[in-house]
Design a protein around this motif. Structure first.
Motif, PDB file in Angstrom:
ATOM      1  N   THR A  12       0.833  -1.198   0.000  1.00 22.71           N
ATOM      2  CA  THR A  12       0.000   0.000   0.000  1.00 22.71           C
ATOM      3  C   THR A  12       0.872   1.253   0.000  1.00 22.71           C
ATOM      4  OG1 THR A  12      -0.111   0.292   2.397  1.00 22.71           O
ATOM      5  CG2 THR A  12      -1.702  -1.247   1.397  1.00 22.71           C
ATOM      6  N   LEU A  13       0.226   2.390  -0.183  1.00 19.89           N
ATOM      7  CA  LEU A  13       0.910   3.671  -0.082  1.00 19.89           C
ATOM      8  C   LEU A  13       1.593   3.812   1.280  1.00 19.89           C
ATOM      9  CD1 LEU A  13       1.472   6.528  -1.244  1.00 19.89           C
ATOM     10  CD2 LEU A  13      -0.708   7.229  -0.217  1.00 19.89           C
ATOM     11  N   GLY A  14       0.959   3.253   2.319  1.00 25.14           N
ATOM     12  CA  GLY A  14       1.561   3.306   3.650  1.00 25.14           C
ATOM     13  C   GLY A  14       2.900   2.594   3.691  1.00 25.14           C
ATOM     14  N   ASN A  15       2.997   1.418   3.052  1.00 18.48           N
ATOM     15  CA  ASN A  15       4.275   0.705   2.984  1.00 18.48           C
ATOM     16  C   ASN A  15       5.321   1.519   2.233  1.00 18.48           C
ATOM     17  OD1 ASN A  15       2.242  -2.121   2.344  1.00 18.48           O
ATOM     18  ND2 ASN A  15       3.389  -1.830   4.238  1.00 18.48           N
ATOM     19  N   TYR A  16       4.871   2.167   1.156  1.00 16.57           N
ATOM     20  CA  TYR A  16       5.806   2.931   0.341  1.00 16.57           C
ATOM     21  C   TYR A  16       6.351   4.146   1.099  1.00 16.57           C
ATOM     22  CZ  TYR A  16       7.588   6.071  -3.252  1.00 16.57           C
ATOM     23  OH  TYR A  16       8.384   6.934  -3.963  1.00 16.57           O
ATOM     24  N   LEU A  17       5.442   4.974   1.631  1.00 18.45           N
ATOM     25  CA  LEU A  17       5.877   6.201   2.297  1.00 18.45           C
ATOM     26  C   LEU A  17       6.535   5.920   3.645  1.00 18.45           C
ATOM     27  CD1 LEU A  17       2.902   8.626   1.553  1.00 18.45           C
ATOM     28  CD2 LEU A  17       5.121   8.498   0.392  1.00 18.45           C
ATOM     29  N   GLY A  18       6.013   4.913   4.357  1.00 14.71           N
ATOM     30  CA  GLY A  18       6.534   4.622   5.686  1.00 14.71           C
ATOM     31  C   GLY A  18       7.807   3.808   5.686  1.00 14.71           C
ATOM     32  N   ALA A  19       8.091   3.101   4.583  1.00 17.99           N
ATOM     33  CA  ALA A  19       9.250   2.210   4.589  1.00 17.99           C
ATOM     34  C   ALA A  19      10.048   2.278   3.290  1.00 17.99           C
ATOM     35  CB  ALA A  19       8.793   0.773   4.858  1.00 17.99           C
ATOM     36  N   ILE A  20       9.463   1.841   2.171  1.00 19.42           N
ATOM     37  CA  ILE A  20      10.263   1.625   0.961  1.00 19.42           C
ATOM     38  C   ILE A  20      10.906   2.913   0.455  1.00 19.42           C
ATOM     39  CG2 ILE A  20      10.225   0.782  -1.406  1.00 19.42           C
ATOM     40  CD1 ILE A  20       7.928  -1.064  -0.618  1.00 19.42           C
ATOM     41  N   LYS A  21      10.176   4.007   0.477  1.00 19.79           N
ATOM     42  CA  LYS A  21      10.761   5.284   0.044  1.00 19.79           C
ATOM     43  C   LYS A  21      11.956   5.635   0.919  1.00 19.79           C
ATOM     44  CE  LYS A  21       9.487  10.053  -1.062  1.00 19.79           C
ATOM     45  NZ  LYS A  21      10.544  10.691  -0.237  1.00 19.79           N
ATOM     46  N   ARG A  22      11.890   5.323   2.173  1.00 20.97           N
ATOM     47  CA  ARG A  22      13.004   5.584   3.088  1.00 20.97           C
ATOM     48  C   ARG A  22      14.177   4.644   2.804  1.00 20.97           C
ATOM     49  NH1 ARG A  22      10.602   9.063   6.488  1.00 20.97           N
ATOM     50  NH2 ARG A  22       8.328   8.940   6.417  1.00 20.97           N
ATOM     51  N   PHE A  23      13.846   3.407   2.397  1.00 20.41           N
ATOM     52  CA  PHE A  23      14.923   2.494   2.001  1.00 20.41           C
ATOM     53  C   PHE A  23      15.755   3.117   0.882  1.00 20.41           C
ATOM     54  CE2 PHE A  23      12.275  -1.617   2.997  1.00 20.41           C
ATOM     55  CZ  PHE A  23      12.187  -1.239   4.326  1.00 20.41           C
ATOM     56  N   VAL A  24      15.066   3.683  -0.089  1.00 17.31           N
ATOM     57  CA  VAL A  24      15.751   4.302  -1.228  1.00 17.31           C
ATOM     58  C   VAL A  24      16.577   5.502  -0.762  1.00 17.31           C
ATOM     59  CG1 VAL A  24      15.437   5.415  -3.474  1.00 17.31           C
ATOM     60  CG2 VAL A  24      13.960   3.505  -2.813  1.00 17.31           C
ATOM     61  N   ILE A  80      13.010   7.320  12.830  1.00 19.43           N
ATOM     62  CA  ILE A  80      11.665   7.725  12.411  1.00 19.43           C
ATOM     63  C   ILE A  80      11.776   9.172  11.959  1.00 19.43           C
ATOM     64  CG2 ILE A  80       9.260   8.015  13.114  1.00 19.43           C
ATOM     65  CD1 ILE A  80       9.858   6.011  15.405  1.00 19.43           C
ATOM     66  N   GLU A  81      11.601   9.407  10.656  1.00 21.53           N
ATOM     67  CA  GLU A  81      11.865  10.744  10.156  1.00 21.53           C
ATOM     68  C   GLU A  81      10.910  11.135   9.044  1.00 21.53           C
ATOM     69  OE1 GLU A  81      15.921  10.460   8.871  1.00 21.53           O
ATOM     70  OE2 GLU A  81      15.462   9.031   7.290  1.00 21.53           O
ATOM     71  N   GLY A  82      10.601  12.402   8.991  1.00 24.90           N
ATOM     72  CA  GLY A  82       9.849  12.962   7.874  1.00 24.90           C
ATOM     73  C   GLY A  82       8.360  12.694   7.904  1.00 24.90           C
ATOM     74  N   ALA A  83       7.661  13.336   6.957  1.00 19.32           N
ATOM     75  CA  ALA A  83       6.220  13.140   6.817  1.00 19.32           C
ATOM     76  C   ALA A  83       5.947  11.753   6.255  1.00 19.32           C
ATOM     77  CB  ALA A  83       5.645  14.207   5.895  1.00 19.32           C
ATOM     78  N   GLY A  84       4.751  11.256   6.502  1.00 21.63           N
ATOM     79  CA  GLY A  84       4.329   9.999   5.898  1.00 21.63           C
ATOM     80  C   GLY A  84       4.737   8.759   6.659  1.00 21.63           C
ATOM     81  N   THR A  85       5.284   8.920   7.897  1.00 19.26           N
ATOM     82  CA  THR A  85       5.699   7.744   8.634  1.00 19.26           C
ATOM     83  C   THR A  85       4.500   6.899   9.061  1.00 19.26           C
ATOM     84  OG1 THR A  85       5.741   8.992  10.711  1.00 19.26           O
ATOM     85  CG2 THR A  85       7.810   8.799   9.492  1.00 19.26           C
ATOM     86  N   ARG A  86       3.335   7.500   9.140  1.00 18.67           N
ATOM     87  CA  ARG A  86       2.122   6.756   9.487  1.00 18.67           C
ATOM     88  C   ARG A  86       0.990   7.256   8.601  1.00 18.67           C
ATOM     89  NH1 ARG A  86       0.562   3.329  13.503  1.00 18.67           N
ATOM     90  NH2 ARG A  86      -1.577   3.381  14.246  1.00 18.67           N
ATOM     91  N   VAL A  87       0.680   6.487   7.579  1.00 19.56           N
ATOM     92  CA  VAL A  87      -0.352   6.864   6.614  1.00 19.56           C
ATOM     93  C   VAL A  87      -1.674   6.241   7.049  1.00 19.56           C
ATOM     94  CG1 VAL A  87      -1.053   6.790   4.195  1.00 19.56           C
ATOM     95  CG2 VAL A  87       1.375   6.997   4.786  1.00 19.56           C
ATOM     96  N   MET A  88      -2.713   7.054   7.061  1.00 17.43           N
ATOM     97  CA  MET A  88      -3.996   6.601   7.574  1.00 17.43           C
ATOM     98  C   MET A  88      -4.955   6.254   6.441  1.00 17.43           C
ATOM     99  SD  MET A  88      -2.836   6.983  10.555  1.00 17.43           S
ATOM    100  CE  MET A  88      -4.203   6.619  11.670  1.00 17.43           C
ATOM    101  N   SER A  89      -6.050   5.585   6.805  1.00 10.05           N
ATOM    102  CA  SER A  89      -7.076   5.174   5.845  1.00 10.05           C
ATOM    103  C   SER A  89      -7.688   6.379   5.145  1.00 10.05           C
ATOM    104  CB  SER A  89      -8.167   4.391   6.582  1.00 10.05           C
ATOM    105  OG  SER A  89      -9.323   4.259   5.787  1.00 10.05           O
TER     106      SER A  89
END
Length: 346
Positions: A26-38, A190-199
């Motif tokens: 989901t977008l939550g996985n992307y913004l909260g994790a994968i984008k940060r991996f990159v 834990i950094e930046g916006a989007g660390t917890r994306v809501m429904s």
């Protein structure tokens, strides 16, 4: 950086993180994790990213679905910008040392620590007696995932911070019990916006792949039309956007959409408010649609292309597992020696 890492040059700066392949991204996985991996990959630090399939089976998974989801998660990593040549990328079950160190840590962790883990309570609910032992004990395996590589940093969402704190407790107890300075005190990041994306349908609940409403989330496999439609229909309120993000504290849906915009635009929520103050959602949503489609549609397109060649994904994961084992095996071997295992071979 933690004091243990600063004071011990033996600890190479290294990032470890992982996601369960237990359903669609989901977008939550992307913004909260994968984008940060990159983002971390671009820094001068070793990065190790895992598909934690052993964690996924703490609740029952259909075997064929698990295989597909593991490959799809790998495709998501790559499509989002994780480069297998720059980062070590693999699925957890290909590196047996995770389970081996996990058992050692099962014997280091205390029941009282496990009983404080809020995620077990959330996932097990009222039927805790019917939950698997793996679901209860998996924070010790998560500690093994991290410490098997002497990881110094773990980019996580706020909901996983407690598990990294447990990892630090396990490392400290192991070091104390055996009189060594072997495992680092890993720092959660834990950094930046989007660390917890809501429904998109209820701003008080986290965006989840398990929500029965597909409209509640943006899937990373959604095409441009689906992304646009979901954002246009996202729940909002009739009030205009205020001048500060703090003023949205009692407007969860509005707060969520602003947070998503900031994360996708790679800016701060305060900067978004300065630009958008006074706009109604009829003006704001089209801007968010354009931004989301621009950032996300290419990822879903590339994921679809990668999934057409599962053998290539498997090759990448196998290569990553070999590189991971080159780091993990000596650390596990030394752990066994410290514990007192005779002739242990890993």
């Amino acid at each position: 950086m933690s004091e243990a890492v600063q004071n011990n040059p033996a600890f190479t700066q290294r990032v470890f993180s992982g996601i369960q392949p237990s359903g669609g991204l989901t977008l939550g996985n992307y913004l909260g994790a994968i984008k940060r991996f990159v983002d971390w990959q671009a820094r001068d630090i070793e990065t190790i990213y895992c598909m934690v399939d052993m964690h996924a089976i703490t609740v029952w998974q259909d075997p064929e679905a698990l295989r597909k989801q593991t490959r799809e998660l790998a495709a998501g990593y790559i499509a989002a910008g994780v480069d297998p040549a720059k980062s070590i990328m693999f699925n957890q079950s290909q590196v047996a040392e995770h389970a081996q160190l996990g058992w050692i840590f099962n014997c280091v962790a205390r029941l009282g620590w496990m009983n404080r883990m809020t995620q077990f309570k959330d996932k097990a609910g009222k039927n805790a007696e019917k939950a698997s032992l793996g679901l209860y004990a998996y924070p010790a395996l998560m500690a093994a995932d991290i410490l098997l590589y002497h990881a110094t940093h773990v980019p996580v969402g706020e909901d996983q911070k407690q598990h990294v704190e447990l990892t630090r407790d396990i490392a400290a107890k192991f070091n104390h019990d055996y009189g060594v300075d072997f495992f680092p005190m890993t720092d959660p990041v834990i950094e930046g916006a989007g660390t917890r994306v809501m429904s998109l349908r209820d701003g008080s609940k986290k965006m989840s792949k398990s929500d029965p409403s597909d409209a509640s989330r943006i899937n990373m496999t959604d095409d441009a039309d689906a992304i646009a439609k979901k954002i246009r229909k996202a729940k909002t309120d009739p009030e205009p956007l205020p001048e500060t993000f703090e003023a949205l504290k009692d407007r969860p849906e509005a707060r969520n959409l602003v947070n998503i915009y900031a994360a996708l635009a790679e800016t701060s929520t305060d900067a978004v408010m300065a630009e958008m103050a006074g706009k109604q959602f009829g003006e704001f949503k089209p801007l968010l649609v354009d931004l989301a489609v621009d950032r996300l549609a290419p990822i879903s397109t590339e994921m679809s292309r990668l999934m057409q060649d599962p053998a290539e994904i498997d090759r990448i994961l196998a290569g990553g597992a070999d590189r991971a084992r080159a780091i993990a095996a000596p650390i596990l071997q030394r752990t066994y020696e410290i514990v007192g295992m005779v002739g242990a071979r890993v």
